[in-house]
Structure formats: C-alpha cells, structure tokens
Design a protein around this motif. Structure first.
Motif, mmCIF file in Angstrom:
data_model
loop_
_atom_site.group_PDB
_atom_site.id
_atom_site.type_symbol
_atom_site.label_atom_id
_atom_site.label_comp_id
_atom_site.label_asym_id
_atom_site.label_seq_id
_atom_site.Cartn_x
_atom_site.Cartn_y
_atom_site.Cartn_z
ATOM 1 N N TYR A 106 -6.206 0.788 5.893
ATOM 2 C CA TYR A 106 -5.851 1.503 4.673
ATOM 3 C C TYR A 106 -5.109 0.576 3.712
ATOM 4 C CZ TYR A 106 -3.291 4.319 1.386
ATOM 5 O OH TYR A 106 -2.748 4.808 0.225
ATOM 6 N N VAL A 151 -5.774 -0.859 -0.183
ATOM 7 C CA VAL A 151 -4.817 -0.818 -1.296
ATOM 8 C C VAL A 151 -4.675 -2.213 -1.897
ATOM 9 C CG1 VAL A 151 -2.404 -0.415 -1.932
ATOM 10 C CG2 VAL A 151 -3.569 1.190 -0.415
ATOM 11 N N PRO A 155 -0.247 4.478 -4.384
ATOM 12 C CA PRO A 155 -1.338 3.737 -4.993
ATOM 13 C C PRO A 155 -2.291 4.590 -5.817
ATOM 14 C CG PRO A 155 -1.891 4.219 -2.737
ATOM 15 C CD PRO A 155 -0.515 4.778 -2.979
#
Length: 125
Positions: free
Chosen positions: A96, A100, A14
């Motif tokens: 997390y 993203v 990412p």
C-alpha cells in the motif's frame, strides 16, 4: 469532526477527504465497528461488511469509509458504509505504501491527472 473517530495526522493525504489515524483514533474506530460475533452482519460470515480481525488505519472524517489491515494475513482492504467491503486490495501494508510513493512520484513529475502541487500543497481536482 466526529469525536468517535477523532481523526488526526495528515488531513487530505494520501486521498482528499481522508486521514491517517493515530493510535487512539484507531482504537475508537475499531471499538465502534467491532461486534460480539466477530463479523457484521452475523448471517454473512463469508462476505461481511466488517470483521473484528480488521484494524483501521485510514478513514474519512466520519468513519464511513477507509482502509484496514487484516490481521489474519496482513492484507490491506477498504470499506465504505453501504457498499461491499474489498479485502486484499493490497498484498500488505508495505505494498500500500509503495502505491502511495508511486502516486507522490507521479504528482512531483506532473504526471498525475487528478492531483497537483499548488503553493506547496497537494490539490485534487
């Protein structure tokens, strides 16, 4: 590409210059970082650069920086060679990936100041 890291997966996602690691790449990078004493440097157990309980899952091509999961509590942290390692950057791997997904939503809505979609590819400025 560094054969010791053997990054594979989605190059540049990412974050530009990063790779999600495949299982073999995780094993190789972990083996490269692991130490007999459990943490590095050995004289800093409370603030180490690396602990054996950290499993890398994202890295740059050289293995100099990336993200890891702390198997002691599931939090996600990040390392950068020559800099202080950050533990607990995210509460969990799920948090997390939520970040993203949020970033991708901003990009698709044209609300991300450093990334855009150009000819079907993510491009960071």
């Amino acid at each position: 590409m560094d054969d010791d890291v053997a990054c594979c997966g989605f190059a540049g996602f990412p974050i530009e210059g990063s790779f999600f690691l495949g299982i073999r790449a995780m094993e190789k990078l972990y083996a490269n970082r692991a130490t007999p004493g459990g943490f590095d440097p050995p004289d800093q157990p409370d603030n180490p650069f690396w602990r054996n309980e950290w499993i890398p899952f994202l890295s740059d091509q050289d293995g100099w920086r990336g993200k890891f999961v702390d198997v002691r509590d599931g939090r996600v942290g990040r390392w950068f060679v020559g800099d202080i390692t950050i533990t607990g950057e995210y509460e969990s791997l799920a948090h997390y990936f939520d970040s993203v997904a949020e970033m991708l939503t901003k990009i698709s809505d044209a609300n991300d100041p450093v990334c855009e979609v150009a000819e079907g590819r993510l491009v960071w400025s």
